[in-house]
Design an enzyme around this catalytic site. Structure first.
Site, PDB file in Angstrom:
ATOM      1  N   HIS A   1       0.839  -1.220   0.000  1.00  0.00           N
ATOM      2  CA  HIS A   1       0.000   0.000   0.000  1.00  0.00           C
ATOM      3  C   HIS A   1       0.868   1.263   0.000  1.00  0.00           C
ATOM      4  CE1 HIS A   1      -3.407  -2.634   1.227  1.00  0.00           C
ATOM      5  NE2 HIS A   1      -2.459  -3.232   1.927  1.00  0.00           N
TER       6      HIS A   1
ATOM      7  N   SER B   1      15.105  21.240 -16.366  1.00  0.00           N
ATOM      8  CA  SER B   1      13.919  22.036 -16.663  1.00  0.00           C
ATOM      9  C   SER B   1      14.358  23.313 -17.364  1.00  0.00           C
ATOM     10  CB  SER B   1      13.203  22.381 -15.355  1.00  0.00           C
ATOM     11  OG  SER B   1      12.412  23.537 -15.516  1.00  0.00           O
TER      12      SER B   1
ATOM     13  N   LYS C   1      16.090  21.510 -11.219  1.00  0.00           N
ATOM     14  CA  LYS C   1      15.419  20.247 -11.531  1.00  0.00           C
ATOM     15  C   LYS C   1      16.325  19.222 -12.222  1.00  0.00           C
ATOM     16  CE  LYS C   1      11.589  19.233 -11.189  1.00  0.00           C
ATOM     17  NZ  LYS C   1      10.390  19.606 -11.927  1.00  0.00           N
TER      18      LYS C   1
ATOM     19  N   GLU D   1      10.102   7.915 -17.077  1.00  0.00           N
ATOM     20  CA  GLU D   1       8.735   8.387 -17.345  1.00  0.00           C
ATOM     21  C   GLU D   1       8.285   7.975 -18.743  1.00  0.00           C
ATOM     22  OE1 GLU D   1       8.125  12.478 -14.951  1.00  0.00           O
ATOM     23  OE2 GLU D   1       9.868  12.422 -16.239  1.00  0.00           O
TER      24      GLU D   1
END
Ligand code: ARG
Length: 466
Positions: free
Chosen positions: A160, A281, A287, A294
Site C-alpha cells: 500500500h 527544466s 530540476k 517516465e
C-alpha cells in the site's frame, strides 16, 4: 503511381484515385518485412521448382534475382525510395521483374499475397521474438549486476506504499528478474505458435500446384505447416500473442520505472539517477527529471493501445482475408520497437543507478517495520498469534505516543503490555535479525538471496560464475 508496379490491373479500366492509392498502400511501413518476404519468396520458388512448375534454370534465375535485391537493399541507400509501390510484396515482385525480366513474372504462380504476407510477418516475428529475448536477458543481467554491487543494502519493503518490512535491495532486483523470466518464457511459448507456415494456402482455398509444403517449411525454418488454408490466411492470433506479451513486458517495465521514479525523489532519496538518463527544466534550474523512466512508463500505454487495436480490428472480420488486416502491421511493429527500446533504456538506467545505502537503511529502521517481529517474538513465547498481534499493535501505539521506535522503548514500557517480554526482545527487533528470520525459500534473508542470485546466474549463463 507508375503502371509497371501494378500487379492486378487486368480487370480494371481506370486508374485508382490518387488519394485512394495513397490510402491503400502499406509500403511505407511494411518495407520492414523486406528481408522476411525475400526469404518467403526464395522458399516459394524452391517449392515451385520441386513441383516442376518452374524449371531449375528459371528457379535459379529467380533466386539469383531475389539475392541481388537483397544485396541492393544493403548497398543502395535509395533502394526503398519508391512512391509507386503498393506494398512490400508488389515492390519485390516488380523489382525482380525489372532485373531478371519475364521469368520474374512466374514467381507468383500458386500463391497469393494473402499467404505471402502471413508468411513474411511470421518470419519477421520469429526474429523479433529472438531479439526481444536477447534484450530481456541483458536487462536481467544488469539487475543481477546491480544486486551484486549492493549486496548489503537494506531498503524498506512496501505494501500500500506504506513501509511494511525491511528487505535486502537485491531481493527487490530479483523480483523484477522473476517478472522478466516469465516474460522470456512467454515469448518462447508464443514462438511455437508463430513458427507455423501458412505459405501454400494461396488466397484462401489452398494452392492448386503440387507444392511439397513440408519441405518449403523446413527450408524456411518453420516447425509446422498450417492445417487449414482458410484459417491460415486470416489468422492473426500470433500478432495478438506477440503484442499481448509485449504489453505485459511493458507493464513490468512500467512498474520498475515507477519504483525508480519514486525512489529517486527528494522525499524518498533512495536512488540517484545519473545525469546520463535525466533531463533538466527549461525554467527551474534545480530540476533533474527522470524522463527516461517516465517515457518507459508512458510508452506502456501505447503498447496497450496496439493490443486493443488488433483485437478490435479482428473481432468482426468474416473469413478469410480482409484488407482491414493490413492494419495489423503498424500495431505489431510499434509494439516491438517500443518494447525493445524500453528494455534497452531500462538497462542503461540500471547501469547508471547509485543507491544511497545510509538513507535506505535509515528508512528501513524507522516506521515500525519490525512490529511483525514483535508479534512473532510473543508467538514464540506461546502467545497465540492473534493475541500477539493485538499486543504488538498496542505497543506500537504507545511507541507512537512516545515518539520512539520499538527498539528505543524501555523494557518496562513494553512489559506493561505483556509479561512474556524479556530483554532478548531487542535482539529480535534488530534490523539484522528481522532480515535473518525470513529464511524460508523465496524469502529475503541474506542466505536465501545469495542462493537466488546463484540460481539466477545459472539460469542466465547456464553455469555458476565465480
Ligand atoms: N499489404 C497487404 C497486407 O498487409 C498484403 C495483402 C494484400 N492482399 C490482398 N488480397 N489485397 O495485408
Amino acid at each position: 503511381m507508375s503502371e509497371k508496379k501494378n500487379l492486378w490491373g487486368g480487370r480494371f479500366k481506370a486508374r485508382a484515385n490518387e488519394k485512394f492509392f495513397k490510402f491503400n498502400r502499406s509500403f511505407d511501413f511494411d518495407k520492414r518485412l523486406f528481408d522476411a518476404d525475400i526469404k518467403g519468396c526464395l522458399g516459394h520458388c524452391r517449392g515451385l521448382e520441386k513441383a516442376k512448375a518452374l524449371s531449375s534454370k528459371e528457379s535459379m534465375q529467380i533466386q539469383d534475382g531475389l539475392n541481388m535485391l537483397l544485396e541492393k537493399s544493403r548497398s543502395d541507400e535509395d533502394f526503398f525510395v519508391d512512391d509507386s509501390a503498393e506494398d512490400i510484396h508488389s515492390f519485390i515482385e516488380s523489382n525482380l521483374i525489372e532485373i531478371i525480366g519475364d521469368t520474374g513474372r512466374k514467381l507468383h504462380m500458386g500463391r497469393s499475397r494473402n499467404d505471402q504476407v502471413a508468411t513474411a510477418l511470421r518470419i519477421w516475428m520469429r526474429e523479433a521474438i529472438d531479439e526481444t529475448s536477447d534484450v530481456i536477458k541483458n536487462l536481467q543481467t544488469d539487475l543481477i549486476k546491480l544486486a551484486e554491487n549492493n549486496l548489503d543494502v537494506i531498503i524498506p519493503g512496501y505494501t500500500h506504499l506504506q513501509r511494511a518490512q525491511p528487505i535486502l535491495f537485491p531481493h527487490w532486483c530479483l523480483a523484477y528478474f522473476e517478472m522478466l523470466r516469465r516474460d522470456a518464457q512467454r515469448l518462447m511459448e508464443i514462438r511455437v505458435r508463430v513458427n507455423v507456415m501458412p505459405l501454400g494456402s494461396a488466397a484462401l482455398a489452398g494452392t492448386s500446384y503440387p507444392i511439397d509444403r513440408a519441405s518449403v517449411a523446413e527450408y524456411l525454418g518453420f516447425s509446422e505447416i498450417s492445417r487449414n488454408s482458410l484459417d491460415a490466411v486470416s489468422d492473426r492470433d500470433f500478432c495478438v500473442d506477440f503484442v499481448y506479451t509485449a504489453a505485459l513486458i511493458m507493464t513490468h517495465l512500467s512498474r520498475l520505472a515507477e519504483d525508480i521514479i519514486l525512489y529517486s525523489t527528494k522525499e524518498f532519496g533512495f536512488f540517484n539517477l545519473s545525469d546520463a538518463v535525466a533531463t533538466g527544466s527549461s525554467l527551474m534550474p534545480q530540476k533533474k527529471n527522470p524522463d527516461s523512466m517516465e517515457l518507459v512508463r508512458g510508452k506502456s500505454a501505447r503498447v496497450f493501445g496496439d493490443l486493443v487495436s488488433l483485437l478490435a480490428m479482428l473481432k468482426s472480420l468474416p473469413l478469410a482475408y480482409n484488407k482491414d488486416m493490413q492494419e495489423d502491421k503498424e500495431a505489431v511493429f510499434d509494439a516491438f520497437v517500443s518494447v525493445y527500446d524500453c528494455l534497452e533504456i531500462s538497462s542503461i538506467v540500471l547501469n547508471n543507478l547509485s543507491i544511497n545505502k545510509d538513507k535506505t537503511r535509515e528508512a528501513a529502521s524507522k516506521g515500525y517495520l519490525n512490529a511483525t517481529e514483535l508479534a512473532d517474538y510473543l508467538a514464540r513465547q506461546g502467545v497465540s498469534f492473534r493475541s500477539a498481534h493485538e499486543i504488538a499493535g498496542k505497543i506500537v501505539l504507545r511507541a507512537i505516543e512516545l515518539g520512539l521506535e520499538l527498539d528505543e522503548m524501555n523494557l518496562h514500557d513494553m512489559q506493561n503490555f505483556s509479561d512474556q517480554i524479556r530483554e532478548d526482545v531487542f535482539d529480535a527487533l534488530s534490523l539484522n535479525q528481522t532480515l535473518k528470520t525470513k529464511n524460508a525459500a523465496g524469502g529475503t534473508s541474506e542466505e536465501r538471496v545469495i542462493e537466488a542470485l546463484e540460481e539466477a546466474k545459472v539460469y542466465l549463463f547456464g553455469r555458476k560464475l565465480t
